[in-house]
Structure formats: structure tokens, C-alpha cells
Design a protein around this motif. Sequence first.
Motif, PDB file in Angstrom:
ATOM      1  N   UNK A  60      37.348  45.093  44.414  1.00 39.69           N
ATOM      2  CA  UNK A  60      37.985  44.811  45.707  1.00 39.69           C
ATOM      3  C   UNK A  60      36.932  44.338  46.688  1.00 39.69           C
ATOM      4  N   UNK A  61      37.168  43.155  47.252  1.00 42.61           N
ATOM      5  CA  UNK A  61      36.181  42.549  48.150  1.00 42.61           C
ATOM      6  C   UNK A  61      36.857  42.063  49.426  1.00 42.61           C
ATOM      7  N   UNK A  62      36.117  42.128  50.530  1.00 34.57           N
ATOM      8  CA  UNK A  62      36.595  41.656  51.823  1.00 34.57           C
ATOM      9  C   UNK A  62      36.157  40.212  51.991  1.00 34.57           C
ATOM     10  N   UNK A  63      37.136  39.304  52.001  1.00 34.10           N
ATOM     11  CA  UNK A  63      36.850  37.877  52.086  1.00 34.10           C
ATOM     12  C   UNK A  63      37.597  37.269  53.251  1.00 34.10           C
ATOM     13  N   UNK A  64      36.854  36.667  54.163  1.00 33.93           N
ATOM     14  CA  UNK A  64      37.465  35.996  55.310  1.00 33.93           C
ATOM     15  C   UNK A  64      38.446  36.907  56.045  1.00 33.93           C
ATOM     16  N   UNK A  65      38.103  38.178  56.160  1.00 32.70           N
ATOM     17  CA  UNK A  65      38.930  39.108  56.908  1.00 32.70           C
ATOM     18  C   UNK A  65      40.069  39.725  56.132  1.00 32.70           C
ATOM     19  N   UNK A  66      40.277  39.337  54.893  1.00 29.09           N
ATOM     20  CA  UNK A  66      41.347  39.929  54.085  1.00 29.09           C
ATOM     21  C   UNK A  66      40.760  40.500  52.802  1.00 29.09           C
ATOM     22  N   UNK A  67      41.388  41.558  52.292  1.00 29.59           N
ATOM     23  CA  UNK A  67      40.881  42.216  51.095  1.00 29.59           C
ATOM     24  C   UNK A  67      41.605  41.681  49.849  1.00 29.59           C
TER      25      UNK A  67
ATOM     26  N   UNK B 295      41.426  39.023  32.367  1.00 28.70           N
ATOM     27  CA  UNK B 295      40.861  39.242  33.685  1.00 28.70           C
ATOM     28  C   UNK B 295      40.763  37.958  34.476  1.00 28.70           C
ATOM     29  N   UNK B 296      40.585  38.131  35.765  1.00 24.80           N
ATOM     30  CA  UNK B 296      40.470  36.972  36.637  1.00 24.80           C
ATOM     31  C   UNK B 296      39.702  37.333  37.897  1.00 24.80           C
ATOM     32  N   UNK B 297      39.030  36.324  38.428  1.00 19.87           N
ATOM     33  CA  UNK B 297      38.403  36.441  39.728  1.00 19.87           C
ATOM     34  C   UNK B 297      39.360  35.801  40.729  1.00 19.87           C
ATOM     35  N   UNK B 298      39.968  36.647  41.564  1.00 20.33           N
ATOM     36  CA  UNK B 298      40.996  36.171  42.487  1.00 20.33           C
ATOM     37  C   UNK B 298      40.431  35.100  43.409  1.00 20.33           C
ATOM     38  N   UNK B 299      41.298  34.151  43.773  1.00 23.09           N
ATOM     39  CA  UNK B 299      40.907  33.015  44.603  1.00 23.09           C
ATOM     40  C   UNK B 299      39.949  32.079  43.884  1.00 23.09           C
ATOM     41  N   UNK B 300      40.080  31.992  42.572  1.00 24.26           N
ATOM     42  CA  UNK B 300      39.245  31.072  41.809  1.00 24.26           C
ATOM     43  C   UNK B 300      40.006  30.658  40.562  1.00 24.26           C
ATOM     44  N   UNK B 301      39.424  29.736  39.821  1.00 24.76           N
ATOM     45  CA  UNK B 301      40.014  29.317  38.551  1.00 24.76           C
ATOM     46  C   UNK B 301      39.382  30.041  37.377  1.00 24.76           C
ATOM     47  N   UNK B 302      38.638  31.086  37.663  1.00 23.63           N
ATOM     48  CA  UNK B 302      37.952  31.841  36.620  1.00 23.63           C
ATOM     49  C   UNK B 302      38.872  32.946  36.121  1.00 23.63           C
ATOM     50  N   UNK B 303      39.609  32.670  35.066  1.00 23.75           N
ATOM     51  CA  UNK B 303      40.479  33.650  34.451  1.00 23.75           C
ATOM     52  C   UNK B 303      40.626  33.317  32.976  1.00 23.75           C
ATOM     53  N   UNK B 304      40.798  34.345  32.173  1.00 22.30           N
ATOM     54  CA  UNK B 304      40.894  34.124  30.740  1.00 22.30           C
ATOM     55  C   UNK B 304      41.190  35.405  29.988  1.00 22.30           C
TER      56      UNK B 304
END
Length: 349
Positions: free
Chosen positions: A322-329, A161-170
Amino acid sequence: MRSSTLRTVPRASPGDVTGALRQGRLAATVEDGSVTRRRLLLAGGVAATALAVTGGVLWRWGAGSPGSTAVPPGPLSTPTVQGTATLGGGTSTPAPASASAVGTPAPASPAAVNASASAPAPSTRAPSSPPSPPPARSAELVAAVESAVLAAPVADFTFEGQLTDSEFLGTATGRLGYGGVDAETSQYGTGFDMRVRMRSGKARKVAVLWEEGRQETYLDARRVKDGQADPPEALSMAEMVIVTASVDIILDLAIQTTRITRNGRLYSGQLVTTRAPAAVVDKLSEITGGWTPEQLERQSTIQWRLRLDADDRPATFDFDWRALLHGSRTTSPFRTVYRDWRAGTVTAS
């Protein structure tokens, strides 16, 4: 004694798994207009399984590329399984009869005649067909899956899994076991014995076990104290395993989903994040740096997909936030594959 509007299914012995699975279809019956034990608990604000560890903000804006994918599973060793039972047994096939000898056969003895007369007639009943998948309705689906897993509560799993737009993945791999009972809520929970590996770092052993009605966490065989500040990344990833791969989380997500679709044995649904179990909501709020419930409700949803095996036990589970971040999903994917469901318990290896 646990109170419930859901008919309880006694834990079956290894040799009676089929019977328990069939009982699961009957266990979906609801009484007095209620749905299940899980909906009653959730309505009361009961938190599902979660690690008692205080984590930091894991979402660093722009720290990763939006199109990045989870790290493929590495060569992690799977802990030794204890308490495994062998189900079923081999069936012997009779040897073909030899051709009849030429000539007049000798008269049969009285004993042979009596044995032949008492022998049962060969069965002409057709073999039973595999059971149909549970209906795409919350109560029936949850009852069928829970009773099937209670009959064979231990499985091996792999997770990425990973948190998109971050370095948190494993990734993580190991065993899980369903059936530990929370002393405060009388709700079943899931225990884990796993090895967790982040993208940059060695594998760490994490065990989440039920001991005397409460959950205890171990990192590299050492007990983790409640409220530990600045925990290692491996513990933070272990928390994501728990809130996206636990059997109780899967069941709670299903019971909170108002519309479930089914294609064969693949079930899917979507819900607003704040309708998820409390452990999921708390973890997602934490890793985003403290999003409020209003922000989570307005800006994010959870989509899930559950594939069942032929015995109504999880084969794969996909949890997409799914999250809305800075106007993009954006979509942060977490995927778990389950295999070899069996009898037994999970202990730290």
C-alpha cells in the motif's frame, strides 16, 4: 555449523512427517531472551533471497487503470515433479464375521487357546484430534511453519500479481523448494522452477536454483549473468514472485511483524515497508524509480495474510503493498496459492 538460538529440527524422512510437525511446536522455545535465528540475521542487515538482476522502472504513472486486476492464470503447463514421495499407506478393513453356526461348537485346540490368550486386547483409545493452529506470536508461528516445510519442502504454486497504476501485471506457475542454504549467511532460501507470463507476451521459463551455496538464475534454460541491464519483463516478474512468495520471505515478514492476528488458520499482519527483508525493500525501491528508504517508510506499508493447511504449511499468501501516490492510497496485490507439499528437490525442468 549453523549457530542459532532456535532449536533445530532435523529433516524428517517421508514416513516421519507427523513427528517433525509436532517437534515444530517445541522448536518455538527461545533462549537467553532472543527470538530466532531469523531476527538475528535480519538485525545484522542480511539480505534475503533475491535475483541478481538490474531492473528498470516498472511504475509508469497513469499507464494503467487504478481499478485494474491481475490477469487470471493462463493455461501454463506445470513442470514435471521429480523426487515425489508417497506418504502413508492404505488401511485394510477386516471382513465382517459370519453368523455363528447352530449347535454346539467344537472344542478349541490348545494352539488356538494359546493364540487367543496371547492376542492383545482391542484398543479403546480415541483417535487423536487434529493439532491446534500455532499461536499468533512471531517465534512460535515461524518455528511451526519452518519445521513443517522442512519436513516436506517442495510444493506446486500459482501466482498472480500487479503493480497498480501500471502495465506491470502477470502470472506464474510451477514448483518451489525450501532448504537451499546460502553459503555466506547460512540461511535457508527458496528455489523456483516456473513459467512466467506477462499480460502481453508468451510464457517464459525461469529457474532460480541453489548451486554450491549461491543462487543461480536461468531464463529459457540459459544462465542469467549478474547485473544484466534491461532484463526482460519475465525476469522482473520472477523477482516479484521471489520477494512475495518465497517461504523465507514469509517467515521474515512474520518475525518482523510486532502484532499478528489469527482467525482459525488465517494469520495477518502489517508493517512499515522498511522493516521488510532487504530484498523486498530493494525491489520496491527499484520498481518505483528509486524511492529512498525515507520515502518508503513515510509513504508505504505492507499488509500480509497467511493461511496454513492442517499441517502448518502455507496454503495461500497475500502480499499487499500500500503506497500513497498523488494524495491517494493505492494497493498492489500479489497472491500465491500453494498445494501438494511433499518431499523432494527442485531442479530445472
